[in-house]
Write an enzyme that holds these catalytic residues in place. Structure first.
Site, PDB file in Angstrom:
ATOM      1  N   LYS A  12      33.171  51.579  66.529  1.00  0.00           N
ATOM      2  CA  LYS A  12      32.771  50.235  65.643  1.00  0.00           C
ATOM      3  C   LYS A  12      32.697  50.234  64.402  1.00  0.00           C
ATOM      4  O   LYS A  12      33.472  49.194  63.812  1.00  0.00           O
ATOM      5  CB  LYS A  12      31.276  49.775  66.409  1.00  0.00           C
ATOM      6  CG  LYS A  12      30.659  48.585  65.758  1.00  0.00           C
ATOM      7  CD  LYS A  12      29.516  48.394  66.039  1.00  0.00           C
ATOM      8  CE  LYS A  12      28.311  48.946  65.168  1.00  0.00           C
ATOM      9  NZ  LYS A  12      27.892  48.546  63.913  1.00  0.00           N
ATOM     10  N   ASN A  13      32.170  51.061  63.697  1.00  0.00           N
ATOM     11  CA  ASN A  13      32.297  51.056  62.233  1.00  0.00           C
ATOM     12  C   ASN A  13      33.249  51.424  61.622  1.00  0.00           C
ATOM     13  O   ASN A  13      33.546  51.349  60.391  1.00  0.00           O
ATOM     14  CB  ASN A  13      30.858  51.985  61.856  1.00  0.00           C
ATOM     15  CG  ASN A  13      29.483  51.440  62.048  1.00  0.00           C
ATOM     16  OD1 ASN A  13      29.484  50.116  62.517  1.00  0.00           O
ATOM     17  ND2 ASN A  13      28.516  52.049  62.007  1.00  0.00           N
ATOM     18  N   CYS A  35      17.914  42.257  57.510  1.00  0.00           N
ATOM     19  CA  CYS A  35      18.206  42.847  58.575  1.00  0.00           C
ATOM     20  C   CYS A  35      16.966  43.555  59.192  1.00  0.00           C
ATOM     21  O   CYS A  35      16.052  43.944  58.327  1.00  0.00           O
ATOM     22  CB  CYS A  35      19.193  43.995  58.514  1.00  0.00           C
ATOM     23  SG  CYS A  35      19.468  45.013  59.951  1.00  0.00           S
ATOM     24  N   ARG A  52      18.799  45.525  52.881  1.00  0.00           N
ATOM     25  CA  ARG A  52      20.346  45.840  52.958  1.00  0.00           C
ATOM     26  C   ARG A  52      20.995  44.821  51.867  1.00  0.00           C
ATOM     27  O   ARG A  52      21.666  43.870  52.362  1.00  0.00           O
ATOM     28  CB  ARG A  52      20.716  45.583  54.314  1.00  0.00           C
ATOM     29  CG  ARG A  52      20.116  46.844  55.367  1.00  0.00           C
ATOM     30  CD  ARG A  52      20.701  46.734  56.394  1.00  0.00           C
ATOM     31  NE  ARG A  52      22.231  47.357  56.546  1.00  0.00           N
ATOM     32  CZ  ARG A  52      22.658  47.259  57.780  1.00  0.00           C
ATOM     33  NH1 ARG A  52      22.484  46.890  58.894  1.00  0.00           N
ATOM     34  NH2 ARG A  52      24.066  47.926  57.714  1.00  0.00           N
ATOM     35  N   ASP A  80      22.209  56.462  62.236  1.00  0.00           N
ATOM     36  CA  ASP A  80      22.301  55.858  63.511  1.00  0.00           C
ATOM     37  C   ASP A  80      22.218  56.742  64.809  1.00  0.00           C
ATOM     38  O   ASP A  80      22.346  56.091  65.695  1.00  0.00           O
ATOM     39  CB  ASP A  80      24.079  55.616  63.523  1.00  0.00           C
ATOM     40  CG  ASP A  80      24.220  54.409  62.286  1.00  0.00           C
ATOM     41  OD1 ASP A  80      25.328  54.230  61.970  1.00  0.00           O
ATOM     42  OD2 ASP A  80      23.335  53.943  61.718  1.00  0.00           O
ATOM     43  N   ARG A 107      26.339  44.960  70.910  1.00  0.00           N
ATOM     44  CA  ARG A 107      27.183  44.871  69.709  1.00  0.00           C
ATOM     45  C   ARG A 107      27.820  46.370  69.490  1.00  0.00           C
ATOM     46  O   ARG A 107      28.932  46.185  68.660  1.00  0.00           O
ATOM     47  CB  ARG A 107      26.177  44.698  68.594  1.00  0.00           C
ATOM     48  CG  ARG A 107      25.565  43.210  68.783  1.00  0.00           C
ATOM     49  CD  ARG A 107      24.674  42.984  67.284  1.00  0.00           C
ATOM     50  NE  ARG A 107      25.460  43.330  66.361  1.00  0.00           N
ATOM     51  CZ  ARG A 107      24.998  43.163  64.929  1.00  0.00           C
ATOM     52  NH1 ARG A 107      23.559  43.366  64.843  1.00  0.00           N
ATOM     53  NH2 ARG A 107      25.570  43.532  63.916  1.00  0.00           N
TER      54      ARG A 107
END
Ligand code: EPZ
Length: 422
Positions: A22-23, A118, A123, A309, A401
């Site tokens: 994803k990132n 967030c 952030r 993460d 997500r």
């Protein structure tokens, strides 16, 4: 609203294919704005964040076609008629700030909504903006938007030294520097595999880049970039998450596409906890050797350190470890919101500031719990798979997500899991 119901069901065994990252995909997609020729991404993950980035790029005028069941993204930006990234899209996901660099570099002007707060932290994007100012951009913050202009229509090369490591700011500066006039040197750059993947893709498009994966990246700006086809790198966070399945529940799982180089620091902690990780021809095989895992201390750091993460998922493992573990979260100021939910399942966790002390218990018990962010949601599912009885995790839109086909992948190794509307 959907929830996920999981029942503890003993050891898990089998294979799980790991998707594209994803990132990485979220920083590769905006690269299409840097060229008028097609950019095609293969091994793309099928996630709601990718769909939102597609929507954002299309709102700017880019063409984005999803093919082969979403695994291929064929993009083209031969005409960009809108240079405003609207709040209505930006508020859905923070990575939208990554169109600012490419738009500025391409046409010398852009208006991008500020992403806002967030769940895991404030952030801010000040480092991104400072990088563009160093490259000569004039910025004005007005009505929640960044109004950016490059005098003369083109950014210029610059020395950019970040006071601390930022993945997003490194990516935005790297994207923008490819078309700047002159040389840019990014110092104290992030070294994440997603940044290496971005540099490899940009080089395929004709960019001149050196040093990705180190703390100093040098970019020689060029007048124009071409097209390319690029495979998205494996998702090391999905990989790490599923490596924890046999660690938490017992059993043996092979993660297809996994590589030790993507999860070095994490695999070291699993080894210290008494979980075996071996490389195979197809990926990484993880086995829990015997009874309870050992307690281990964890400190989150930029790559190649332990990834933030995977902190929530690691906490889920340590809830039933033999002994007391201390987790220190050094990247985000509010990333322990999964702890009180795990406590509802019988865990013993004491959070004080950026530290969480986890005293291992014999067994967790199923409960109704609530997901607060993407990684917290999957940590609750992992805990539920090892708990006695049923666990219902609500607000799983967070999960979609960042994890594709979770139920299908987990059922493939013997988990009892289903999506329910509750
Ligand atoms: C990326 O976020 C990832 N997101 C995050 O993954 C990940 O947690 C993070 O990097 C760290 O590894 C994507 O790639 C889309 P940072 P990013 O800039 O770029 C502060 C997930 O679960 N900071 O490295 O936003 C910031 O507040 C997500 O997939 C500033 O102060 O992270 C944070 O405390 C969550 N000013 C720290 O730096 C800035 O201008 C690191 O943030 C930029 C960042």
């Amino acid at each position: 609203m959907d929830s996920i119901l999981v029942k503890g069901n003993g050891p898990l065994n089998g294979v799980i294919p790991i998707a594209g990252a994803k990132n990485a995909c979220l920083t590769l997609m905006p690269a299409t704005l840097l060229s008028e020729e097609p950019l095609t991404l293969t091994n793309a993950p099928r996630l709601s964040d990718i769909a939102t980035m597609t929507q954002l790029l299309q709102s700017l005028g880019a063409e984005v076609a999803s093919m082969q069941n979403g695994l291929v993204l064929a993009m083209s930006s031969h005409k960009v008629y809108n240079h405003t990234a609207d709040y209505e899209i930006v508020r859905k996901f923070r990575a939208s700030i990554l169109v600012l660099g490419p738009l500025l570099a391409r046409d010398g002007h852009a208006i991008v909504s500020l992403p806002g707060g967030c769940a895991i932290g404030a952030r801010p994007v000040d480092l991104h903006l400072k990088a563009f100012e160093a490259m000569g951009a004039e910025l004005e913050l007005r009505d929640g938007y960044v109004h950016a202009k490059a005098p003369g229509g083109r950014l210029r090369g610059a020395i950019i030294e970040f006071p601390f490591v930022s993945v997003g700011a490194t990516e935005n500066a790297l994207l923008a520097a490819t078309l700047a006039k002159g040389t840019t040197v990014i110092k104290n750059a992030a070294r994440e595999p997603e940044i290496v993947d971005l540099a490899v893709c940009l080089r395929r498009m004709g960019a001149q880049i050196d040093g990705e994966g180190t703390s100093t990246i040098t970019i020689q700006g060029v007048d124009r970039l071409g097209g390319a086809t690029h495979p998205v790198v494996t998702d090391r966070i999905e990989l790490g998450t599923y490596m924890l399945l046999p660690a938490i529940c017992g059993g043996e799982v092979e993660c297809l596409g996994g590589k030790m180089s993507l999860v070095g620091a994490f695999a070291e902690k699993l080894d210290a906890a008494g979980v075996s990780v071996v490389e195979t021809e197809r990926g990484l095989k993880v086995t829990r050797k015997n009874g309870r895992v050992n307690a281990v201390d964890v400190v989150t750091e930029p790559f190649p350190g332990f990834p933030t993460d995977l902190q929530a998922q690691m906490m889920a493992l340590l809830c039933t470890a033999d002994g007391t573990s201390v987790l220190e979260e050094k990247i985000f100021e509010n990333r322990f919101m999964h702890a009180p939910e795990l406590v509802r399942m019988g865990a013993k966790i004491d959070v004080h500031g950026g530290h969480a002390t986890v005293t291992g218990v014999e067994k967790l018990r199923g409960a109704r719990v609530m997901a607060t962010d993407l990684r917290a949601s999957v940590s609750l599912i992992l805990a539920g798979l090892a708990a006695e009885g049923e666990t219902v995790v609500s607000r799983v839109y967070h999960l979609d997500r960042g994890y594709e086909r979770v139920e299908e992948k987990l059922r493939g190794v013997g988990a009892q899991i289903e999506r329910i509307s509750a």
